[in-house]
Design a protein around this motif. Structure first.
Motif, PDB file in Angstrom:
ATOM      1  N   GLU A   3      37.076  45.463  35.019  1.00  0.00           N
ATOM      2  CA  GLU A   3      38.123  44.443  35.000  1.00  0.00           C
ATOM      3  C   GLU A   3      37.702  43.249  35.854  1.00  0.00           C
ATOM      4  OE1 GLU A   3      42.333  45.085  34.334  1.00  0.00           O
ATOM      5  OE2 GLU A   3      42.604  44.577  36.457  1.00  0.00           O
ATOM      6  N   THR A   4      38.047  42.079  35.382  1.00  0.00           N
ATOM      7  CA  THR A   4      37.789  40.871  36.162  1.00  0.00           C
ATOM      8  C   THR A   4      38.951  39.906  35.987  1.00  0.00           C
ATOM      9  OG1 THR A   4      36.185  39.117  36.649  1.00  0.00           O
ATOM     10  CG2 THR A   4      36.453  39.720  34.335  1.00  0.00           C
ATOM     11  N   LYS A   5      38.868  38.841  36.777  1.00  0.00           N
ATOM     12  CA  LYS A   5      39.963  37.888  36.830  1.00  0.00           C
ATOM     13  C   LYS A   5      39.463  36.550  36.290  1.00  0.00           C
ATOM     14  CE  LYS A   5      42.503  36.284  40.753  1.00  0.00           C
ATOM     15  NZ  LYS A   5      42.596  36.462  42.208  1.00  0.00           N
ATOM     16  N   GLY A   6      40.343  35.838  35.615  1.00  0.00           N
ATOM     17  CA  GLY A   6      39.980  34.504  35.166  1.00  0.00           C
ATOM     18  C   GLY A   6      41.208  33.655  34.961  1.00  0.00           C
ATOM     19  N   TYR A   7      41.005  32.492  34.364  1.00  0.00           N
ATOM     20  CA  TYR A   7      42.119  31.643  33.955  1.00  0.00           C
ATOM     21  C   TYR A   7      42.045  31.551  32.433  1.00  0.00           C
ATOM     22  CZ  TYR A   7      44.578  29.728  37.994  1.00  0.00           C
ATOM     23  OH  TYR A   7      45.394  29.565  39.073  1.00  0.00           O
ATOM     24  N   ALA A   8      43.190  31.764  31.777  1.00  0.00           N
ATOM     25  CA  ALA A   8      43.187  31.781  30.315  1.00  0.00           C
ATOM     26  C   ALA A   8      44.356  31.001  29.747  1.00  0.00           C
ATOM     27  CB  ALA A   8      43.247  33.222  29.818  1.00  0.00           C
ATOM     28  N   ALA A   9      44.153  30.543  28.513  1.00  0.00           N
ATOM     29  CA  ALA A   9      45.259  30.004  27.715  1.00  0.00           C
ATOM     30  C   ALA A   9      45.699  31.139  26.796  1.00  0.00           C
ATOM     31  CB  ALA A   9      44.776  28.811  26.892  1.00  0.00           C
ATOM     32  N   GLN A  10      47.001  31.425  26.764  1.00  0.00           N
ATOM     33  CA  GLN A  10      47.499  32.530  25.930  1.00  0.00           C
ATOM     34  C   GLN A  10      47.754  32.072  24.494  1.00  0.00           C
ATOM     35  OE1 GLN A  10      47.522  35.703  26.875  1.00  0.00           O
ATOM     36  NE2 GLN A  10      46.780  35.163  28.923  1.00  0.00           N
ATOM     37  N   ASP A  11      47.968  30.779  24.299  1.00  0.00           N
ATOM     38  CA  ASP A  11      48.121  30.197  22.954  1.00  0.00           C
ATOM     39  C   ASP A  11      47.870  28.693  23.062  1.00  0.00           C
ATOM     40  OD1 ASP A  11      50.683  28.762  23.515  1.00  0.00           O
ATOM     41  OD2 ASP A  11      51.429  30.812  23.760  1.00  0.00           O
ATOM     42  N   ALA A  12      47.947  27.992  21.930  1.00  0.00           N
ATOM     43  CA  ALA A  12      47.562  26.579  21.912  1.00  0.00           C
ATOM     44  C   ALA A  12      48.554  25.670  22.639  1.00  0.00           C
ATOM     45  CB  ALA A  12      47.405  26.119  20.463  1.00  0.00           C
ATOM     46  N   LYS A  13      49.708  26.220  22.998  1.00  0.00           N
ATOM     47  CA  LYS A  13      50.764  25.376  23.580  1.00  0.00           C
ATOM     48  C   LYS A  13      50.903  25.497  25.094  1.00  0.00           C
ATOM     49  CE  LYS A  13      52.847  23.822  19.657  1.00  0.00           C
ATOM     50  NZ  LYS A  13      51.756  24.232  18.794  1.00  0.00           N
ATOM     51  N   THR A  14      50.486  26.649  25.647  1.00  0.00           N
ATOM     52  CA  THR A  14      50.735  26.863  27.073  1.00  0.00           C
ATOM     53  C   THR A  14      49.560  26.409  27.945  1.00  0.00           C
ATOM     54  OG1 THR A  14      49.959  29.133  26.776  1.00  0.00           O
ATOM     55  CG2 THR A  14      52.345  28.804  26.823  1.00  0.00           C
ATOM     56  N   SER A  15      49.877  26.188  29.220  1.00  0.00           N
ATOM     57  CA  SER A  15      48.843  25.789  30.181  1.00  0.00           C
ATOM     58  C   SER A  15      47.991  27.001  30.546  1.00  0.00           C
ATOM     59  CB  SER A  15      49.490  25.265  31.457  1.00  0.00           C
ATOM     60  OG  SER A  15      50.361  24.216  31.166  1.00  0.00           O
ATOM     61  N   LEU A  16      46.879  26.721  31.214  1.00  0.00           N
ATOM     62  CA  LEU A  16      46.028  27.811  31.687  1.00  0.00           C
ATOM     63  C   LEU A  16      46.697  28.506  32.868  1.00  0.00           C
ATOM     64  CD1 LEU A  16      43.741  26.909  29.849  1.00  0.00           C
ATOM     65  CD2 LEU A  16      42.219  26.989  31.790  1.00  0.00           C
ATOM     66  N   ALA A  17      46.566  29.832  32.932  1.00  0.00           N
ATOM     67  CA  ALA A  17      47.152  30.603  34.022  1.00  0.00           C
ATOM     68  C   ALA A  17      46.266  31.815  34.303  1.00  0.00           C
ATOM     69  CB  ALA A  17      48.555  31.044  33.631  1.00  0.00           C
ATOM     70  N   PRO A  18      46.418  32.409  35.502  1.00  0.00           N
ATOM     71  CA  PRO A  18      45.581  33.569  35.840  1.00  0.00           C
ATOM     72  C   PRO A  18      45.761  34.697  34.821  1.00  0.00           C
ATOM     73  CG  PRO A  18      46.740  32.783  37.775  1.00  0.00           C
ATOM     74  CD  PRO A  18      47.294  32.018  36.612  1.00  0.00           C
ATOM     75  N   TRP A  19      44.663  35.416  34.560  1.00  0.00           N
ATOM     76  CA  TRP A  19      44.687  36.495  33.564  1.00  0.00           C
ATOM     77  C   TRP A  19      43.583  37.492  33.902  1.00  0.00           C
ATOM     78  CZ3 TRP A  19      41.494  37.250  28.768  1.00  0.00           C
ATOM     79  CH2 TRP A  19      42.050  38.206  27.908  1.00  0.00           C
ATOM     80  N   ASN A  20      43.927  38.783  33.836  1.00  0.00           N
ATOM     81  CA  ASN A  20      42.925  39.825  34.061  1.00  0.00           C
ATOM     82  C   ASN A  20      42.414  40.327  32.727  1.00  0.00           C
ATOM     83  OD1 ASN A  20      43.338  39.519  36.741  1.00  0.00           O
ATOM     84  ND2 ASN A  20      44.344  41.483  37.067  1.00  0.00           N
ATOM     85  N   PHE A  21      41.112  40.541  32.638  1.00  0.00           N
ATOM     86  CA  PHE A  21      40.539  41.016  31.382  1.00  0.00           C
ATOM     87  C   PHE A  21      39.305  41.872  31.666  1.00  0.00           C
ATOM     88  CE2 PHE A  21      36.878  38.060  30.985  1.00  0.00           C
ATOM     89  CZ  PHE A  21      37.207  37.155  31.975  1.00  0.00           C
ATOM     90  N   GLN A  22      38.714  42.433  30.609  1.00  0.00           N
ATOM     91  CA  GLN A  22      37.583  43.355  30.752  1.00  0.00           C
ATOM     92  C   GLN A  22      36.272  42.682  30.337  1.00  0.00           C
ATOM     93  OE1 GLN A  22      38.160  46.905  31.405  1.00  0.00           O
ATOM     94  NE2 GLN A  22      40.251  46.235  31.884  1.00  0.00           N
ATOM     95  N   ARG A  23      35.235  42.938  31.132  1.00  0.00           N
ATOM     96  CA  ARG A  23      33.880  42.579  30.727  1.00  0.00           C
ATOM     97  C   ARG A  23      33.112  43.872  30.465  1.00  0.00           C
ATOM     98  NH1 ARG A  23      33.117  37.025  30.022  1.00  0.00           N
ATOM     99  NH2 ARG A  23      33.614  35.842  31.879  1.00  0.00           N
ATOM    100  N   ARG A  24      32.080  43.805  29.611  1.00  0.00           N
ATOM    101  CA  ARG A  24      31.285  45.006  29.370  1.00  0.00           C
ATOM    102  C   ARG A  24      30.472  45.369  30.611  1.00  0.00           C
ATOM    103  NH1 ARG A  24      27.888  41.336  26.019  1.00  0.00           N
ATOM    104  NH2 ARG A  24      25.848  41.103  27.022  1.00  0.00           N
TER     105      ARG A  24
END
Ligand SMILES: [Zn+2]
Ligand SMILES: [Zn+2]
Length: 347
Positions: A3-24
């Motif tokens: 698991e790692t942390k980043g900043y992501a857009a959840q859809d085309a309308k929202t601003s970027l916000a913190p998001w946790n996701f998986q790297r291989r």
């Protein structure tokens, strides 16, 4: 998976916000890079707003990635833990097509894997970019970064740098050529630096008089205010090449008229709508309108080495990742000199 942390857009309308996701996990040929800096490219903004269509969400942007190698796979030959490394716009390609075989992975006909908003070669694993703590990439798509230069200014070379270096090299632009650079932004300022370093006579073409001082500081020999008809007249039929970095709609016919016979206008920016071009703009003077997209892995390494040798970096403004959304707003207004770079320690 880790698991790692980043900043992501959840859809085309929202601003970027913190998001946790998986790297291989680091595979035998993979390099893991702990990211120190990541440049902010105009294409990040186009893609999070789905302006080019087909955007994949959630999206972690960022393809101007610089950091230190923190892990390597058992088969990795070219990288050591602790060394500086970079990842640009590509993380993989088919490796079998004619273009891949010639180091032109950016034109892979088998479908390249872009660093984000794209898929790995399995065509189902989504790629996530550099607005994150670390990245895991096959060593063939990792670049060596010199310790000689301030790395904050090196990050943008991985997209803005190679995007302008590649066409200048392809068309062998240098001594004896008159080159116009259209648009003074992230791409334009690098085009000026490279064209000057290669020995060309460089003219900045801009709609904004306030950019004249900066253009000269970057090394441009001349400045032409394109919104002023008298000023434009002085460069009719003048240039061997125009490097067109503008990604807003503009009149290509006007700029083609500034080329001399056999002149070439090279587009590296992508306006959101198709352009109208009159046949005569090309016929009269046997002119060409051409394009160029980023660069392949061998040429990107060549560009980084050239920059280290000739002391060329991007002019940057360092930001905290919390300010990324306001940085986008400023970028839209052209209010950045000339590239935002995120200090990833702020994540
Ligand atoms: Zn870019
Ligand atoms: Zn290929």
């Amino acid at each position: 998976m880790t698991e790692t942390k980043g900043y992501a857009a959840q859809d085309a309308k929202t601003s970027l916000a913190p998001w946790n996701f998986q790297r291989r996990e680091v595979g035998p040929h993979d390099v893991q890079i702990d990211i120190l800096y990541c440049g902010v490219c105009h294409s990040d903004l186009h893609q999070i707003h789905d302006e080019w269509g087909g955007s994949i969400f959630p999206m972690v942007p960022g393809h101007e990635i610089i950091g230190r190698v923190s892990k390597i796979g058992t088969q990795v030959k070219n990288f050591k833990v602790g060394e500086l490394a970079g990842v640009g716009c590509l993380v993989d390609s088919c490796r079998e097509c004619e273009n891949c075989k010639h180091g032109l992975e950016q034109y892979c006909t088998g479908g390249q894997s872009y660093t984000y908003n794209s898929y790995e070669q399995d065509k189902k694993t989504i790629t996530y970019g550099g607005y994150s703590k670390f990245i895991v990439t096959h060593e063939d798509f990792v670049l060596h970064i010199s310790e000689k230069l301030p790395i904050k200014g090196v990050a943008p070379l991985l997209c803005a740098g190679i995007t302008t270096y590649s066409p200048l090299r392809h068309w062998k632009i240098g001594k004896g050529h008159k080159v116009g650079v259209l648009g003074l932004g992230g791409l334009g300022h690098m085009a000026v630096k490279f064209a000057v370093a290669f020995g060309a006579e460089v003219t900045m073409l801009s709609t904004s008089a306030s950019k004249e001082k900066d253009a000269k500081k970057l090394g441009a020999h001349k400045f032409v205010l394109t919104s002023d008809a008298e000023s434009l007249k002085t460069v009719k039929g003048y240039f061997d090449f125009i490097v067109d970095t503008v990604s807003a709609p503009h009149d290509y016919n006007l700029y083609l008229s500034l080329l001399k016979t056999d002149g070439i206008q090279i587009c590296v920016g992508v306006p959101p709508t198709p352009a109208q071009i009159f046949g005569f703009s090309l016929l009269a003077g046997r002119k060409s309108l051409a394009g160029s997209s980023i660069g392949g892995l061998p040429e990107t390494q060549e560009m980084l080495d050239y920059c280290a040798e000739h002391n060329i970096i991007s002019d940057v403004e360092i930001i905290n990742i919390k300010d990324i959304n306001s940085a986008y707003e400023r970028m839209l207004k052209g209010d950045v000199r000339y590239r935002f770079v995120i200090d990833m320690a702020t994540l």
